[in-house]
Each structure stands twice: as structure tokens, then as C-alpha cells.
Design a protein around this motif. Structure first.
Motif, short mmCIF file in Angstrom:
data_model
loop_
_atom_site.label_atom_id
_atom_site.label_comp_id
_atom_site.label_asym_id
_atom_site.label_seq_id
_atom_site.Cartn_x
_atom_site.Cartn_y
_atom_site.Cartn_z
N GLY A 39 1.13 -11.84 -8.09
CA GLY A 39 1.29 -11.60 -9.52
C GLY A 39 1.22 -10.15 -9.94
O GLY A 39 1.58 -9.81 -11.08
N LYS A 40 0.73 -9.26 -9.05
CA LYS A 40 0.70 -7.84 -9.39
C LYS A 40 2.14 -7.33 -9.51
O LYS A 40 3.02 -7.73 -8.76
N LYS A 41 2.34 -6.38 -10.43
CA LYS A 41 3.70 -5.91 -10.71
C LYS A 41 3.87 -4.44 -10.33
O LYS A 41 3.00 -3.60 -10.61
N ALA A 84 0.54 -2.88 -9.13
CA ALA A 84 0.68 -3.22 -7.71
C ALA A 84 0.20 -2.10 -6.79
O ALA A 84 -0.53 -2.34 -5.82
N ASN A 85 0.62 -0.87 -7.08
CA ASN A 85 0.26 0.24 -6.20
C ASN A 85 -1.26 0.44 -6.12
O ASN A 85 -1.83 0.61 -5.04
N THR A 86 -1.91 0.43 -7.27
CA THR A 86 -3.37 0.65 -7.27
C THR A 86 -4.09 -0.50 -6.57
O THR A 86 -5.10 -0.28 -5.88
N ALA A 87 -3.57 -1.72 -6.72
CA ALA A 87 -4.19 -2.87 -6.05
C ALA A 87 -4.09 -2.72 -4.53
O ALA A 87 -5.06 -2.99 -3.80
N VAL A 88 -2.92 -2.31 -4.06
CA VAL A 88 -2.72 -2.14 -2.62
C VAL A 88 -3.62 -1.03 -2.10
O VAL A 88 -4.29 -1.18 -1.05
N MET A 89 -3.66 0.10 -2.80
CA MET A 89 -4.48 1.22 -2.34
C MET A 89 -5.97 0.84 -2.32
O MET A 89 -6.71 1.20 -1.38
N SER A 90 -6.39 0.13 -3.34
CA SER A 90 -7.80 -0.26 -3.41
C SER A 90 -8.17 -1.18 -2.24
O SER A 90 -9.24 -1.04 -1.63
N LYS A 91 -7.27 -2.12 -1.92
CA LYS A 91 -7.55 -3.05 -0.83
C LYS A 91 -7.55 -2.33 0.51
O LYS A 91 -8.41 -2.60 1.38
N LEU A 92 -6.63 -1.41 0.70
CA LEU A 92 -6.58 -0.65 1.95
C LEU A 92 -7.86 0.17 2.11
O LEU A 92 -8.42 0.27 3.21
N ALA A 93 -8.32 0.76 1.02
CA ALA A 93 -9.56 1.53 1.09
C ALA A 93 -10.74 0.62 1.40
O ALA A 93 -11.63 0.96 2.20
N GLU A 94 -10.74 -0.56 0.81
CA GLU A 94 -11.85 -1.52 1.01
C GLU A 94 -11.97 -1.95 2.47
O GLU A 94 -13.08 -2.08 3.00
#
Length: 975
Positions: free
Chosen positions: A390-392, A411-421
Motif C-alpha cells: 500500500g505504500k506509494k 514508499a522510499n522512506t519506508a524502504v530505507m527505514s526497513k533496510l536500516a532496521e
């Protein structure tokens, strides 16, 4: 020059004309438009028999909004082409047209629905299409009047519209040719996709603007390897599209790049990159990459060695809650497109979102396992995608608060946050770079793998003419070099390079307002199966018949599938395709329903010229070439003329946001359309050019100078009749010199118009009119025209003026459409009269006299020294007018002999002149660029003639008081 003495004023032949110096163009031009419509100028031109046709095919503007300055430049250039070709003896036809389908109109109607609280998807598709049709027709009517106001002549009552029923039928018919000749196929590959507009885009629908993007460096742990140096290390990739990371399927490297294994020896404790970790990087890039990650110290522990036989893990592999989405090993192999120019020397591959990766794995036969379908048509991640569903990628509407990246979604910030996590992020930052945007919505686009319909440009075409080759690409490239001429020639290189490198043509769009892809696919069949597409002539014929009668809406009517498949095809075995054609296919097909099908088209279905802006090398020039090469085997045009872009007075691109736009309607309102037309004529349209208030004022000044020249001729020809005409052989040399210049200018005008060099034509005519005529010939002959009686030289001068009139007005008519009509009607009024029904006057070649021209070049140089000497005396207030002078001119014997054959005092507008071959006094006036000519000033002797103002010794010796002998004779003629 001539007296105001009451008893002699009325005896002078002073100019008589009602032609005003103040043109009043904004008020008067509409009257001429009405007149041309009333007397049917365009239709009457078509009645002229025995002419070779000339067809300029109009690239259709889009029926959406008022005209901008680019529209005006384009249409005026086209009009000048058509009018000049007509006046050079061709049957020059011009059928204006409009592009009516496509997303911009559909978008406007959707906005109207949204404002009314309606959802487009809840509206019947035919009703929706009717709203689009109505919207387009409204703007066609508006733009038609705006184009006509510019003086553009054409078949305005019967334009072509891509939404006309016959046009929609032919567009479908042209598509069916691709269907039947084997070049049409359905493929799934990354295409430029607009999430905001939810459709694929062609290159021509994309423009590039600077955009700020997130950039990330990501760790891919080595999973399995036979290379001990790689064990325990991670490969680092770099990307400016973090949102593509969930779709990663591989990482690739280069066999020609040197790679090393690096160990971090010192780094901040809170860093994403920690002491003791090992990374594989291109040696040329390692230092810069570690700097981005805030690594204080590192060391190269070994060469990376052989990278083959190695696999990697996705950084999200094994992440809690990932449901195994990324647990499979990532492919790791060499690829030709990898370099160490930027990044890390490794490229992360998401073949669903990049053509290089797609083509790599397609050629390896591995696409099926590499393609993902994570991104939906609105740019959101599919709902079932772990962490990101659902992220855009982009917002639905622009966020004005985010000035750097107003379309950025989550979408971009969600991906970056998960990669950092999960510890997969190596570093991150931002980058400003040129990025593709939709030219309609102005929103960024993405590459997205989606099923689309393509025309194969390298597949042998199953039918059609093969003179220029067997594939679309081959036919196009050979047409460019063998069939088409290019103005400017650089246009050839631009289109050639584009077609040489282009991929297959994406024909389909996922929208509603357009011509549908009129084809059917077999249920259960794969796109690669030979019977996937229904190729049935009877079905095709039924579709075309319906479109001709009802338009393309017939495709969407209830029961359409059964109607078109008929009784000879199993309805349940096939699916109907509802994608619409790329609007560039529409406009690319116009040659078929305009040039081929119309009576006012062309005899062979080809245009003599296409004329558009440089952006059409990737637009209309391009799509027309591809479309025609696919259906008739070669280009649809013989020549392409390209104009550049119009900038503001400072050389900046025009923009509403900058407030520097120039609106044609406002220019016309203030100055008149002829001033705008003259700006076009004086512009080097082949290069970017400027317009602004000061530029237009300069153009208006040139117009006034030209108008003054024309007014002088009209005034001097007030009562000219054929009985006054003198043959060239009986004219004085000065008049024959003017005829020689006319012969030269005639060649320049015809060659210039033929080469579409309007600036060159105007410059030649303007300089002739202002320098050779107004400042020289007219200045000299005013005395004869005003003061002579019924003399041979006055008749000769008026004959030349008549000859000049017929040439200047006609040469300028394609440019100054309204003004030349005004000048023409001053002498030839009448309901059937119009300069635009005339051809260029034929200029006898025997008027050219090079020997005479050489002689008069010398005479004119000597005259320039004389006028220079007199100007000094005038500046010093010694004399007020040149007629007060009778200087001595010192020249060589050869030049003296030349001057002895002419009335040199008349040429210099002095009352007398002495030519001497003696050595010139040391203080004589001279000019550096005129050798061996000097002048000594002297006052004229005698009395001032009260009629012609010359100072002569014989004034007062005749029956008429206070006049010279010449004026006395003239007065006797008057009686």
C-alpha cells in the motif's frame, strides 16, 4: 526639395495617396479577414488549373487551451510556406488539423467529475468519451478563430480532426495493418509509466526536469561462493530509486573493473557500517563510498578475485515478518552495462523496473524467474507485499510544502527505514539530477513492467513496399537519407540517431479517450503462441465499417464483441482488447486520412513538407515515420523543416510561473498580426530565438520604414497608365540599374522561399527597399518625379516604380499578409481583387547587366564621398540642404570618364558639381575605404529656383518668374 511658393505649388507632381502612414492594424485586419472569406480567396486559388500540387501537411496541435507563442510561430511559418509556394506557381494546399484524443482531455473531464463528487469509473465509458469529444470540439472552434486571426490561410471550413469518424476508422485500419503484417505483439517489459495518470507513456510524452531523489548504498551479503576472499563480505550497491529494492532479483558487475575486498578499521559506534566488517567495492570508487558512510579508516585486504560462482542474499532475507519474500539467493553475474564511473561498481537489478536488466535476463532466458509485479498502476506496492504493501512511490496530488520533491510518496522512506532496521543500509543521501516527468501532469514517471502492445521495429514487415528495406527501422533510416531533405540539416542527425537506437514502439495506453486497439486475443494462449492474435479480414472489415458510420465508440457499445466477431468466430474463445492507441499513433496516421483520402490531399499520399518544432523529432516526425514505414514502406514526407523554441527577451524559457509568457492574442491586440508575422519573418527560426516588448518595438519600427517606402511608391503612381510605360532599352542608366537589382533580388527571393529561408528573403527585400530605393533611388528621383514635366526620364522613373510595386508587394505578401493586401487594393480595388490571387511577377533575365552594375557601384562609391563631405558642412551649419552646394570632385581619369556619362550633380542632389582629374588639395575631404576620391566643398552660384529649389545661374531668365529653364519648360507643359 520643392517650393511652397503659392503660384508654383500646384504645378508640382506631388504624391497623391490615401494610404496612411499609421497602419491601424488591430482594427483593420479583421476587415480584410472578412473580405477574404467573402470573396473566397482560398477556394479561388484551388480553381487555378495546370499547376503542380504542393502539400504542407499540418502537424495537429492539441485541442486544449488557448494558443501560445510557439503555436503562432509554427502556424505563421506554415502559412508563409504555403503562400510563397502558391505565388511561385504551385497549387499550394493547406488543410489544418487537430489532435483530439488522449490523456490531457481525459484528465480535464476527470477533474470535472471529481469536482462534482463523481468517480470516472462509475460513468458509462461511451458517455465519458462523448464528454471528451465535446470538450475537444469546443477548443477546436476557439483555436481555429485564433489561428485565422493571425492571417493563416487554409481550408478552415473542413479541417481534419483525429476524432472524426472517418479518421478513427482509418487509424484503426492502419493499426490493423500492423496486426496483419506481423509487427504487432504483446510483451511484458519495463515501460515509462505515469502513476499519477495510470498509463504507459512514450518518449515523446516525457520531458526532463531536475528532481531531488533519495540515494542509498545497500549491503548484499555474500551467500555462497568458492572464493575465500569473498566469504563473510558484503557487496555494496548504489541506487537513486530505493523503492525498487523490494523488487531486486540480482546484482551485476563488470569483468573489466578492478574490485577489492575492504575491511573497516575505524568507524563511529552508532554507524551503519561498523569496525571489522568487510565489503566488496570497485577500487576506483572505494574511497568515495566509505566517505559517504562516515568510515574513518579502512584497508584493502585483498583483491576480490573471481566473482563468478557466487550468489548473494537480499538484505531483507530472513527479516522477521517477511514471510520468505526475499529469502531466495540473488543472482550475481557480469553485465556489459556496468562501469566504475559512479556508484560502487555494482548494479542492483530489478528487471521489472529497468531496461538494461530486463534485456540482460531476457537474452539469458531467465525473465520468468526475474520479473516481479510488486508495483501497481497507481505506483503503490501490492497489498500483500510484506512491510510495504500500500505504500506509494508518488503522491496522488502535489505537496507544495515539499519544494524539493513535491510528488514524493511514502514508499522510499519506508524502504530505507526497513533496510536500516535490518542492518542492510550502508549509507544514504540525496541527489539532484535530471529525471523524466510526464509533460501533461508534470509528475515524475517510473519504469514499470506491465503487459503492453508493441510494434516490432526490427521484425520483417509481412507486406508493403520494400524499396527502402524490410523492417520498420531499416525503412525509416533509409528514408531519412534517401527520400527526405532536412532544414536545417542537423534535423537529419537527430532523428536518425533516435530511430537507430530506439526500442520497439509501445502502442498501448490504459485510458479511455482514444482509438482502441481493435484486436482480439485467444483465451488461454500465450502471447508467443502463433494463434494468440485473431487475424481475420472479415472481422477487421466489420470493425472498420462500424467506425466509419459510428466512430470508435462502437467498440465500447453493448454487444460489440459479438457484432464484430460475427458468426464465423467463436465468441467465447476470444477476449476483446480495450487498451487505446498511443495518441502519437493517431497523429502518425494522419498521412493516411488526410494526404491519401482527401480530395485536397496529395496525389501520391505524401507531403511535400512537414514543419514543426525540434521537439517533434521525438514526436510527430518520429511517429509519422514509424507508422508510415510500417504500413506503406517509407516516410510520408519529402522534406522536414524544423524550428527551434521561442524564449523571452532575456533568453529564458517561457513559463506561467515566471510570468514571462508572450500571448499571441495580446500582441495582435496591441500591434496587429502583421507585426507578429514580421517578427516571425525576421527570426532565425532554426535556432532558439527571443521575443519581448523591445524586440517587437524594433520590428514595428522596421515595419514603419517599409510602409513609408510603399507609401512613396503609391503616391508617385497615382495616375500612372500604360501610356506612361517606357521600355527598359529607352530608360536612363539609373533606372536600368534598378532593374538589374530587381533581377538579382528576384533570384534571392525565389531561392529563399524555396529553401524556407524567410529571414533571408525579408532581409534581401528590406535592405533593397530601404537602402537601394528609399535612401538612394527615391532620394535621387524625387526631383524628377515632383518637378519634371512630361519628360521621358519621369516616365521611365514611374515605369520603374510600377515594376517595383508589382514585385515588392508580391514578394512581401506571404509575410505581411494584411499590409500587402492594403497596398494592392490602393491601386487595384474591386470585389474580385486580392494580392493573394496573384503570382510573383516574372522578371526578365535580360534585366541583369553586370557591366552596368559594376559601373554604378563605382559611381555610388564616389557619391558616398560627396554626401559625406556635404554632411560635414551641414553639421557645421554652413549649409542647410545639399542643393546649396556645388562641390568639386577629384577622381582618376577613368572614373571621371564614367561620371561624365551621367548627371552626377543630380545623383548627388546638388545644384552643380565639377569633376576634376587634378591632384586633390591636401585639405580635401575623403573616406578611408574609398581610394582616390576627394571632395572640396563650394557653394552653388546663382539664384534659388522657386519651384525646384536648385540654385542655378539661369534662374530668372525665363517667362515664368523665379524659375530655372527646366521648371519653365514644365510650367509651359502645364499651360
Amino acid at each position: 526639395m520643392c517650393a511652397d511658393t503659392p503660384e508654383y505649388k500646384d504645378t508640382l507632381n506631388l504624391p497623391r495617396t490615401d494610404f496612411p502612414m499609421r497602419a491601424g492594424l488591430p482594427k483593420r485586419e479583421p476587415e480584410w479577414l472578412d473580405r477574404w472569406a467573402r470573396i473566397g480567396v482560398y477556394d479561388r486559388l484551388r480553381e487555378k488549373e495546370g499547376r503542380t500540387p504542393f502539400t504542407l501537411h499540418d502537424g495537429p496541435p492539441y485541442a486544449n487551451g488557448h494558443l501560445h507563442i510557439g503555436h503562432a510561430l509554427n502556424k505563421i511559418l506554415k502559412d508563409m510556406v504555403v503562400r510563397s509556394q502558391q505565388m511561385m506557381g504551385r497549387d499550394a494546399r493547406y488543410v489544418p488539423g487537430w489532435d483530439c484524443h488522449g490523456l490531457p482531455i481525459e484528465w480535464k473531464i476527470e477533474e470535472q467529475y471529481r469536482q462534482n463528487g463523481q468517480d470516472k469509473d462509475d460513468v458509462d465509458v461511451v458517455d465519458f468519451r462523448q464528454e471528451c469529444r465535446k470538450f475537444a470540439q469546443g477548443w477546436v472552434d476557439v483555436q481555429r478563430e485564433e489561428f485565422k486571426r493571425l492571417g493563416v490561410q487554409g481550408n478552415w471550413d473542413e479541417p481534419y480532426l483525429t476524432m472524426n469518424f472517418h479518421a478513427e476508422k482509418v487509424i484503426a485500419e492502419e493499426f490493423q495493418k500492423f496486426l496483419m503484417n506481423g509487427t504487432l505483439y504483446q510483451g511484458s517489459k519495463p515501460v515509462m509509466w505515469s502513476p499519477v495518470e495510470k498509463t504507459a507513456l512514450a518518449e515523446a510524452e516525457v520531458e526532463y526536469h531536475d528532481k531531488e531523489s533519495f540515494t542509498i548504498w545497500v549491503k548484499f551479503p555474500v551467500r555462497e561462493t568458492n572464493n575465500d576472499a569473498l566469504k563473510g563480505a558484503s557487496v555494496v550497491i548504489w541506487t537513486t530509486t530505493p523503492w525498487t529494492m523490494p523488487s531486486n532479483r540480482a546484482v551485476v558487475y563488470s569483468d573489466s573493473v578492478s574490485y577489492g575486498v575492504y575491511e573497516v578499521t575505524d568507524a563511529p559506534e552508532d554507524n551503519w557500517v561498523c569496525k571489522g566488517e568487510r565489503y566488496v567495492l570497485a577500487d576506483n570508487l572505494a574511497e568515495g563510498v566509505f566517505a559517504k558512510a562516515r568510515v574513518d579508516q579502512f584497508t584493502r585486504v585483498s583483491d576480490a578475485g573471481d566473482l563468478s560462482a557466487t550468489s548473494l542474499s537480499h538484505p531483507l532475507a530472513g527479516a522477521e515478518g517477511s514471510n520468505g519474500e526475499w529469502d531466495d539467493p540473488r543472482d550475481f553475474r557480469a553485465a556489459d552495462f556496468v562501469t566504475d564511473g559512479e556508484g560502487t561498481g555494482f548494479v542492483h537489478c530489478a528487471p521489472s523496473h529497468g531496461m538494461d536488466e530486463f534485456e540482460l535476463y531476457r537474452d539469458l532466458g531467465m525473465l520468468e524467474q526475474m520479473i516481479t509485479y510488486n508495483v501497481m498502476e497507481d505506483g503503490s506496492f501490492r497489498e500483500g507485499l510484506p512491510f510495504f504493501g500500500g505504500k506509494k512511490i508518488l503522491r496522488d496530488k502535489i505537496n507544495k510544502k515539499n519544494k524539493n520533491n513535491p510528488w514524493e510518496g511514502d514508499a522510499n522512506t519506508a524502504v530505507m527505514s526497513k533496510l536500516a532496521e535490518v542492518g542492510g543500509l550502508f549509507a544514504r543521501g540525496v541527489i539532484k539530477h535530471s529525471y523524466p516527468h510526464s509533460w501533461r501532469s508534470k509528475a515524475p514517471v517510473i519504469y514499470r513492467n506491465t503487459p503492453q502492445w508493441f510494434a516490432a521495429v526490427d521484425r520483417a514487415v509481412g507486406d508493403g513496399e520494400d524499396t527502402y528495406g524490410t523492417t520498420i527501422r531499416e525503412r525509416a533510416l533509409r528514408s531519412i537519407d534517401e527520400l527526405v531533405t532536412w532544414t536545417p540539416k542537423a534535423g537529419r542527425n537527430r532523428l536518425y540517431s533516435m530511430i537507430e537506437a530506439r526500442p520497439d514502439w509501445v502502442l498501448s495506453r490504459q485510458r479511455a479517450w482514444g482509438v482502441p486497439l481493435t484486436c482480439f486475443t485467444k483465451k488461454g494462449a500465450l502471447p508467443t503462441d502463433p494463434d494468440f492474435l485473431l487475424r481475420n479480414e472479415a472481422v477487421n472489415a466489420r470493425v472498420l465499417a462500424a467506425f466509419e458510420a459510428e466512430g470508435a465508440d462502437a467498440w465500447y457499445a453493448d454487444g460489440a464483441k459479438a457484432r464484430f466477431l460475427g458468426d464465423d468466430v467463436d465468441h467465447d474463445a476470444y477476449d476483446q482488447v480495450f487498451d487505446i492507441l498511443d495518441v502519437w499513433f493517431d497523429s502518425g496516421s494522419t498521412h493516411a486520412f488526410v494526404l491519401r483520402d482527401r480530395e485536397d490531399g496529395s496525389d501520391d499520399g505524401m507531403a511535400d513538407v512537414y514543419l514543426e518544432g525540434t521537439d517533434q523529432h521525438r514526436g510527430w516526425f518520429h511517429s509519422s515515420m514509424l507508422q508510415a514505414c510500417g504500413t506503406m514502406g517509407h516516410a510520408p514526407y519529402r522534406a522536414v523543416v524544423t524550428h527551434a523554441f521561442t524564449l523571452d527577451a532575456k533568453g529564458e524559457k517561457m513559463s506561467k510561473s515566471l510570468g514571462n509568457t508572450i500571448v499571441p492574442a495580446e500582441v495582435v491586440k496591441q500591434y496587429g498580426a502583421d507585426i507578429l508575422r514580421l517578427w516571425v519573418a525576421t527570426t532565425d527560426y532554426k535556432h532558439d530565438h527571443r521575443i519581448g516588448d523591445e524586440i517587437l518595438k524594433g520590428v514595428a519600427d522596421s515595419y514603419r520604414r517599409l510602409r513609408n517606402t510603399l507609401r512613396f511608391m503609391l503616391g508617385s503612381l497615382a495616375d500612372f497608365t500604360e501610356s506612361d510605360r517606357v521600355e527598359p532599352a529607352d530608360m536612363p542608366e539609373l533606372e536600368r540599374w534598378v532593374l538589374h537589382r530587381l533581377a538579382e533580388i528576384d533570384v534571392q527571393v525565389r531561392e529563399g522561399y524555396a529553401a524556407y529561408d524567410f529571414q533571408g528573403v525579408f532581409r534581401a527585400v528590406f535592405e533593397f527597399a530601404t537602402l537601394d530605393l528609399s535612401a538612394y533611388y527615391f532620394d535621387i528621383r524625387k526631383d524628377v518625379l515632383y518637378c519634371d514635366g512630361d519628360t521621358a526620364r519621369r516616365k521611365a522613373a514611374r515605369t520603374v516604380l510600377d515594376i517595383l510595386y508589382h514585385r515588392l508587394t508580391k514578394w512581401l505578401a506571404p509575410m505581411l499578409t494584411f499590409t500587402m493586401e492594403e497596398v494592392w487594393l490602393e491601386r487595384f480595388p474591386g470585389d474580385d481583387s486580392s494580392i493573394h490571387l496573384e503570382d510573383f511577377a516574372e522578371t526578365p533575365t535580360d534585366w541583369a547587366d553586370e557591366a552596368l552594375a559594376a559601373k554604378w557601384t563605382t559611381i555610388r562609391k564616389v557619391r558616398r564621398v560627396v554626401t559625406g563631405a556635404l554632411e560635414v558642412e551641414r553639421t557645421n551649419k554652413v549649409i542647410g540642404a545639399s542643393l546649396e552646394a556645388a562641390p568639386t570632385v577629384y577622381v582618376s581619369e577613368e572614373v571621371a570618364a564614367l561620371l561624365g556619362t551621367v548627371d552626377f550633380d543630380d545623383l548627388c542632389i546638388t545644384s552643380g558639381i565639377t569633376v576634376s582629374t587634378d591632384a586633390a588639395p591636401a585639405d580635401a575631404f575623403s573616406l578611408e575605404d574609398v581610394a582616390d576620391v576627394a571632395v572640396v566643398f563650394a557653394r552653388a552660384d546663382g539664384e534659388k529656383c522657386q519651384r525646384c529649389w536648385k540654385i542655378l545661374p539661369d534662374v530668372g531668365e525665363y517667362a515664368h518668374t523665379g524659375v530655372c529653364g527646366r521648371c519653365n519648360d514644365a510650367l509651359n507643359d502645364v499651360g
